[in-house]
Design an enzyme around this catalytic site. Structure first.
Site, PDB file in Angstrom:
ATOM      1  N   ARG A 146       0.822  -1.212   0.000  1.00 30.53           N
ATOM      2  CA  ARG A 146       0.000   0.000   0.000  1.00 30.53           C
ATOM      3  C   ARG A 146       0.855   1.260   0.000  1.00 30.53           C
ATOM      4  O   ARG A 146       0.336   2.377  -0.130  1.00 30.53           O
ATOM      5  CB  ARG A 146      -0.914   0.033   1.246  1.00 30.53           C
ATOM      6  N   TYR A 149       0.817   4.236  -2.575  1.00 35.94           N
ATOM      7  CA  TYR A 149      -0.293   5.194  -2.432  1.00 35.94           C
ATOM      8  C   TYR A 149      -0.106   6.041  -1.175  1.00 35.94           C
ATOM      9  O   TYR A 149      -0.118   7.276  -1.237  1.00 35.94           O
ATOM     10  CB  TYR A 149      -1.614   4.435  -2.381  1.00 35.94           C
TER      11      TYR A 149
HETATM   12  N1  UDP Z   1     -13.524  -5.417   1.974  1.00 40.70           N
HETATM   13  C1  UDP Z   1     -14.294  -6.566   2.093  1.00 40.70           C
HETATM   14  N2  UDP Z   1     -14.813  -7.126   0.960  1.00 40.70           N
HETATM   15  C2  UDP Z   1     -14.629  -6.596  -0.272  1.00 40.70           C
HETATM   16  C3  UDP Z   1     -13.839  -5.422  -0.400  1.00 40.70           C
HETATM   17  C4  UDP Z   1     -13.294  -4.859   0.750  1.00 40.70           C
HETATM   18  O1  UDP Z   1     -14.509  -7.084   3.188  1.00 40.70           O
HETATM   19  O2  UDP Z   1     -15.155  -7.174  -1.266  1.00 40.70           O
HETATM   20  C5  UDP Z   1     -12.995  -4.805   3.196  1.00 40.70           C
HETATM   21  C6  UDP Z   1     -11.496  -4.451   3.151  1.00 40.70           C
HETATM   22  O3  UDP Z   1     -10.704  -5.538   3.551  1.00 40.70           O
HETATM   23  C7  UDP Z   1     -11.442  -3.296   4.144  1.00 40.70           C
HETATM   24  C8  UDP Z   1     -12.809  -2.605   3.993  1.00 40.70           C
HETATM   25  O4  UDP Z   1     -13.660  -3.565   3.369  1.00 40.70           O
HETATM   26  O5  UDP Z   1     -11.321  -3.759   5.451  1.00 40.70           O
HETATM   27  C9  UDP Z   1     -12.766  -1.357   3.133  1.00 40.70           C
HETATM   28  O6  UDP Z   1     -12.070  -1.686   1.937  1.00 40.70           O
HETATM   29  P1  UDP Z   1     -11.930  -0.654   0.740  1.00 40.70           P
HETATM   30  O7  UDP Z   1     -10.992  -1.267  -0.258  1.00 40.70           O
HETATM   31  O8  UDP Z   1     -13.283  -0.244   0.261  1.00 40.70           O
HETATM   32  O9  UDP Z   1     -11.292   0.646   1.401  1.00 40.70           O
HETATM   33  P2  UDP Z   1      -9.977   0.884   2.297  1.00 40.70           P
HETATM   34  O10 UDP Z   1      -9.390  -0.453   2.746  1.00 40.70           O
HETATM   35  O11 UDP Z   1      -9.072   1.642   1.446  1.00 40.70           O
HETATM   36  O12 UDP Z   1     -10.518   1.629   3.450  1.00 40.70           O
END
Ligand code: UDP
Length: 316
Positions: A146, A149
């Site tokens: 990550r 980013y």
């Molecule tokens: N997540 C999940 N299922 C999915 C996609 C994401 O459970 O199909 C989880 C992911 O592991 C994270 C949360 O949802 O804990 C938010 O993920 P996202 O990629 O939307 O945003 P970010 O991690 O950047 O906050």
């Protein structure tokens, strides 16, 4: 100001999910909008409806290359923001945040434009402080998947503040927390878009980990209000300011909400948690409330309903 007296606004990443909503609102606000995008993780369909507007101009351009235009305001929203897209070409992701910001800051310096950086809650990494306030320096892995980013955005923030200190420029930095709404890419892997598309297609919802990890989801219209309010602040206001919705929910709860809204009975399937996935995230938005008079107003149920309706009509 331009000859006709319009405010000329450059939106880098203007064809993206958030960028395209910002273009809509700036045009409605009477501005002339120059949308710059390389279409790496965005689509023409997001801005197709704007192409006939005489105050809208589209330029296909990658901000890692210099750009010479005359503008009054610059919003830098250019960077793939979802892990699927930003990890596909991580070197380019860092370049977009770092070199892209240098180019846009140079443009702002020459034109005298006010420049806003769309930074991210990812600068806090997997936070050891909860909820996250702007003075928390973060807990970021500098060498993980990550990092391109997270560290790219952190360096972009550094550049904004150094341009401010060195050249006394009007800069604004906002840190955007999870945002959702119409025009999310169906394949960008974000939790809201994944769940909505899966539910609409009658598939199981993919919950990563145990689903107890938390996020706080802000509807895109609220976020745009915050971005525009930040741009309107006096020169002395630089941020960084958190923009997001402080109402925190678990991923498992989100899955239930989406299924009941869509009427899906497919249930969930548990999958591995991605590396460095933060356990919890919620913005402290006291600063946004005090300085901008801003707070989100769209409840999750309303925002989700509008998102589901859009995916039903356009994507799923
Ligand atoms: N997540 C999940 N299922 C999915 C996609 C994401 O459970 O199909 C989880 C992911 O592991 C994270 C949360 O949802 O804990 C938010 O993920 P996202 O990629 O939307 O945003 P970010 O991690 O950047 O906050």
């Amino acid at each position: 100001m331009a000859a006709m007296g319009y405010r000329r606004v450059l939106v880098a990443g203007g064809a993206g999910f958030i960028g395209s909503h910002l273009c809509d609102r700036l045009l409605a606000d009477g501005a002339e909008v120059l949308c710059v995008d390389n279409f790496y993780s965005s689509t023409r369909s997001n801005i197709h409806h704007l192409l006939g507007n005489p105050r809208f101009e589209l330029l296909r351009h990658d901000i890692t290359f210099p750009l010479y235009v005359e503008v009054d305001e610059i919003y830098n929203l250019a960077c793939p923001a979802s892990p699927v897209f930003y990890q596909r070409d991580p070197v380019q992701t860092t370049k977009t945040s770092v070199i892209g910001s240098i180019n846009l800051l140079g443009l702002a310096k020459r034109t005298g434009a006010t420049i806003l950086l769309a930074s991210t809650s990812e600068v806090y990494g997997d936070p050891a402080v909860h909820p996250q306030t702007e003075d928390y320096w973060g807990n970021v892995n500098p060498i993980g998947p990550r990092s391109c980013y997270d560290e790219g955005k952190r360096c972009a923030e550094t550049l904004f503040f150094d341009y401010r200190r060195q050249h006394d420029m009007p800069i604004k930095v906002v840190r955007i927390f999870n945002t959702y709404g119409p025009r999310m890419q169906p394949d960008d892997g974000r939790v809201v878009s994944n769940f909505v598309v899966q539910a609409l297609n009658g598939n199981q919802l993919t919950v990563y980990g145990d689903g107890d990890q938390t996020r706080s989801f802000c509807f895109v219209d609220d976020l745009i209000d915050g971005l525009m309010a930040m741009m309107r602040t006096p020169r002395a206001v630089t941020g960084p300011i958190n923009l997001g919705n402080p109402s925190e929910i678990s991923v498992g709860y989100l899955a239930e909400q989406v299924m009941s809204m869509v009427g899906s009975t497919a249930g969930v399937i548990y999958e591995d948690l991605p590396t460095d996935d933060p356990r919890q995230r919620r913005p402290d938005i006291s600063q946004a409330q005090e300085v901008l008079g801003w707070r989100p107003t769209v409840p999750l149920a309303d925002g989700l309903a509008r998102t589901v309706a859009w995916f039903r009509d356009n994507q799923a």
